[in-house]
Design an enzyme around this catalytic site. Structure first.
Site, PDB file in Angstrom:
ATOM      1  N   LYS A 188    -100.434  -2.991 -56.385  1.00 49.01           N
ATOM      2  CA  LYS A 188    -101.408  -2.052 -56.949  1.00 49.01           C
ATOM      3  C   LYS A 188    -101.222  -0.694 -56.292  1.00 49.01           C
ATOM      4  CE  LYS A 188    -104.526  -5.832 -56.626  1.00 49.01           C
ATOM      5  NZ  LYS A 188    -105.574  -6.204 -55.678  1.00 49.01           N
ATOM      6  N   ARG A 193    -109.951 -19.098 -49.050  1.00 57.24           N
ATOM      7  CA  ARG A 193    -111.281 -18.532 -49.332  1.00 57.24           C
ATOM      8  C   ARG A 193    -112.355 -19.620 -49.328  1.00 57.24           C
ATOM      9  NH1 ARG A 193    -109.600 -13.785 -53.656  1.00 57.24           N
ATOM     10  NH2 ARG A 193    -109.507 -12.148 -52.083  1.00 57.24           N
ATOM     11  N   GLY A 200    -105.808 -10.793 -50.847  1.00 49.74           N
ATOM     12  CA  GLY A 200    -105.682 -12.162 -51.355  1.00 49.74           C
ATOM     13  C   GLY A 200    -104.244 -12.635 -51.373  1.00 49.74           C
TER      14      GLY A 200
HETATM   15  P1  ADP Z   1    -103.019  -8.124 -51.946  1.00 47.92           P
HETATM   16  O1  ADP Z   1    -103.618  -9.135 -52.902  1.00 47.92           O
HETATM   17  O2  ADP Z   1    -102.606  -8.732 -50.665  1.00 47.92           O
HETATM   18  O3  ADP Z   1    -103.891  -6.908 -51.789  1.00 47.92           O
HETATM   19  P2  ADP Z   1    -101.450  -6.980 -54.077  1.00 47.92           P
HETATM   20  O4  ADP Z   1    -102.288  -7.708 -55.062  1.00 47.92           O
HETATM   21  O5  ADP Z   1    -101.554  -5.517 -54.037  1.00 47.92           O
HETATM   22  O6  ADP Z   1    -101.659  -7.593 -52.608  1.00 47.92           O
HETATM   23  O7  ADP Z   1     -99.909  -7.263 -54.336  1.00 47.92           O
HETATM   24  C1  ADP Z   1     -99.379  -8.542 -54.351  1.00 47.92           C
HETATM   25  C2  ADP Z   1     -98.237  -8.608 -55.301  1.00 47.92           C
HETATM   26  O8  ADP Z   1     -97.309  -7.567 -55.084  1.00 47.92           O
HETATM   27  C3  ADP Z   1     -97.458  -9.888 -55.166  1.00 47.92           C
HETATM   28  O9  ADP Z   1     -97.746 -10.715 -56.268  1.00 47.92           O
HETATM   29  C4  ADP Z   1     -95.998  -9.427 -55.141  1.00 47.92           C
HETATM   30  O10 ADP Z   1     -95.184 -10.176 -56.005  1.00 47.92           O
HETATM   31  C5  ADP Z   1     -96.108  -7.995 -55.612  1.00 47.92           C
HETATM   32  N1  ADP Z   1     -94.988  -7.147 -55.166  1.00 47.92           N
HETATM   33  C6  ADP Z   1     -94.562  -6.919 -53.918  1.00 47.92           C
HETATM   34  N2  ADP Z   1     -93.463  -6.154 -53.895  1.00 47.92           N
HETATM   35  C7  ADP Z   1     -93.171  -5.880 -55.188  1.00 47.92           C
HETATM   36  C8  ADP Z   1     -92.119  -5.156 -55.839  1.00 47.92           C
HETATM   37  N3  ADP Z   1     -91.156  -4.550 -55.139  1.00 47.92           N
HETATM   38  N4  ADP Z   1     -92.146  -5.102 -57.184  1.00 47.92           N
HETATM   39  C9  ADP Z   1     -93.103  -5.726 -57.891  1.00 47.92           C
HETATM   40  N5  ADP Z   1     -94.125  -6.434 -57.338  1.00 47.92           N
HETATM   41  C10 ADP Z   1     -94.150  -6.514 -55.995  1.00 47.92           C
HETATM   42 MG    MG Z   2    -103.749  -9.189 -55.028  1.00 48.36          MG
END
Ligand code: ADP
Ligand code: MG
Length: 404
Positions: A202, A37, A360
């Site tokens: 999320k 970023r 992110g």
């Molecule tokens: P982004 O920031 O790319 O939008 P998110 O914030 O939604 O993505 O999600 C990122 C998080 O999701 C990561 O920290 C990862 O550890 C978590 N994650 C991915 N798969 C799982 C899972 N099966 N159970 C719990 N957490 C997960």
């Molecule tokens: Mg995130």
């Protein structure tokens, strides 16, 4: 109406230009683990420096709850920015107080100061319009014009993003312009097949985008934490995996709608289930309809898509001409559960067409897994913002810059 761009601000020589960046980088023990970023903000900052502006950089970092909290100080970010710009960058120990005022007053033309975390002030994210307005008025004293370039926050009605842009002459920076360019390509006549890959944690945030994308895309691939709500909706047990019970009906609706519209909803056929949530947790690969059959039984937690699923996702992605990916496929922060994310990232680098990574954590994941930015069509700095754009929502931080 179109976005007001930098050139609409006229000559910036000698002017105090507040730049609202998104420098919300991941930090571990005060060390920046992904400076994407900061790098993404360089084109705008360099343009302003070259124009002889006095550049006042502001940003949020983390969620410090409206009061100073040293763990969320922007100081390491100011240092990193100085290294990347190859020029000194001053740092103010407050946001709108004496330190900020003095630092801004001592700027030369082409000089840069980073002021302390916007969210150390309750007005930045206040629900109350008047409280945000009052904080924006304080910020406005530090500049003559505002360049809004924090793409990751344009979906938020916050003081530095919205009210400040009303108080000062304002325009979008180069990062926001570049991000919108790519999002336009994803919404207006995307080349087909068009696949969207969703994961992350999320769940309810991301479910919203599915209903909007269903009429527009050919394939939706679901991994990450939200996959368990899909499996449960299909009647499978998911043990102690991430689950949003209150979204089950919605998800059943999506599954039915996808079938009606002929959109291919690609769900995992196998998952990696762990004994507990931890880097060294024992784990096993099982079929997606047999999650409770591991030795961990009902306490097992699904932490990644399985290898069969990852390989299949990879094929679907490589066959597509347009791919948007948001949300890691598993808990990639733990190497044992990063394989699914890595396979998907690799496939995106092989797309013969437009591949976009948004979010992110997704951006941090691809860099942490050893990929470089130029292997993808575009790495967006804003996950929530790009999802809301793709959902067709109105983004307050863009509307206030003339975009409609
Ligand atoms: P982004 O920031 O790319 O939008 P998110 O914030 O939604 O993505 O999600 C990122 C998080 O999701 C990561 O920290 C990862 O550890 C978590 N994650 C991915 N798969 C799982 C899972 N099966 N159970 C719990 N957490 C997960
Ligand atoms: Mg995130």
């Amino acid at each position: 109406m179109t976005l007001r761009t930098l050139d609409t601000l006229g000559s910036l020589e000698g002017k105090r230009v507040i730049v609202r960046c998104d420098l919300n980088v991941p930090l571990r023990d005060g060390i920046i683990t992904d400076d994407g970023r900061v790098r993404a903000s360089l084109p705008t900052l360099n343009a302003l420096i070259n124009a002889g502006a006095r550049v006042v950089v502001c940003s949020h970092l983390g969620r410090p709850d409206g009061a100073p909290d040293p763990q969320y100080s922007l100081e390491p970010v100011a240092q990193r920015l100085s290294e990347l710009l190859g020029a000194p960058v001053a740092f103010a120990r407050d946001t709108v107080g004496e330190s900020a005022k003095e630092a801004v007053a001592s700027l030369d033309d082409g000089g840069v100061v980073v002021i302390e975390n916007l969210r150390f002030n309750p007005g930045e994210t206040a629900k109350d319009d008047a409280a945000r307005g009052a904080f924006a008025a304080e910020l406005a004293k530090l500049g003559d014009v505002l360049v809004s370039d924090g793409f990751g926050v344009v979906h938020r009605k916050q003081a530095s993003v919205y009210e400040l842009a009303e108080l000062l002459p304002s325009a979008a920076g180069l990062l926001i312009a570049a991000e919108l360019d790519v999002l336009d390509r994803l919404t207006e006549n995307p080349e087909r097949p068009y696949a969207v890959v969703l994961g992350g944690s999320k769940v309810s945030d991301k479910l919203g985008v599915i209903s909007h994308l269903l009429p527009r895309v050919d394939k939706i691939l679901v991994g990450g934490g939200m996959l368990f709500t899909f499996l449960k909706a299909q009647g499978h047990a998911v043990a102690s995996s991430l689950l949003e019970e209150d979204q089950l009906e919605t998800v059943r609706g999506y599954i039915a709608e996808a079938a009606e519209r002929g959109v291919e909803l690609v769900l995992p056929t196998d998952v990696v289930v762990a004994a507990s949530f931890g880097a060294d947790a024992a784990h096993e690969v099982v079929a997606a309809d047999a999650i409770e059959s591991t030795p961990f039984g009902a306490s097992g937690i699904g932490l990644d898509i399985g290898p069969e699923t990852a390989a299949h996702f990879g094929e679907v992605i490589r066959e597509s001409k347009t791919v948007f990916w948001n949300g890691p496929m598993g808990v990639f922060e733990f190497p044992a559960f990063a394989a699914g994310t890595k396979t998907v990232a690799q496939a995106l680098t092989e797309v013969d067409g437009l591949s976009v990574v948004g979010g992110g954590d997704s951006a941090a994941a691809v860099r942490q897994l050893g990929f470089s930015d130029d292997q993808f069509g575009h790495i967006s700095t804003g996950g929530g913002a790009s999802l809301e754009f793709l959902e067709g929502k109105k983004l307050p931080g863009l509307e206030v810059l003339g975009w409609a």
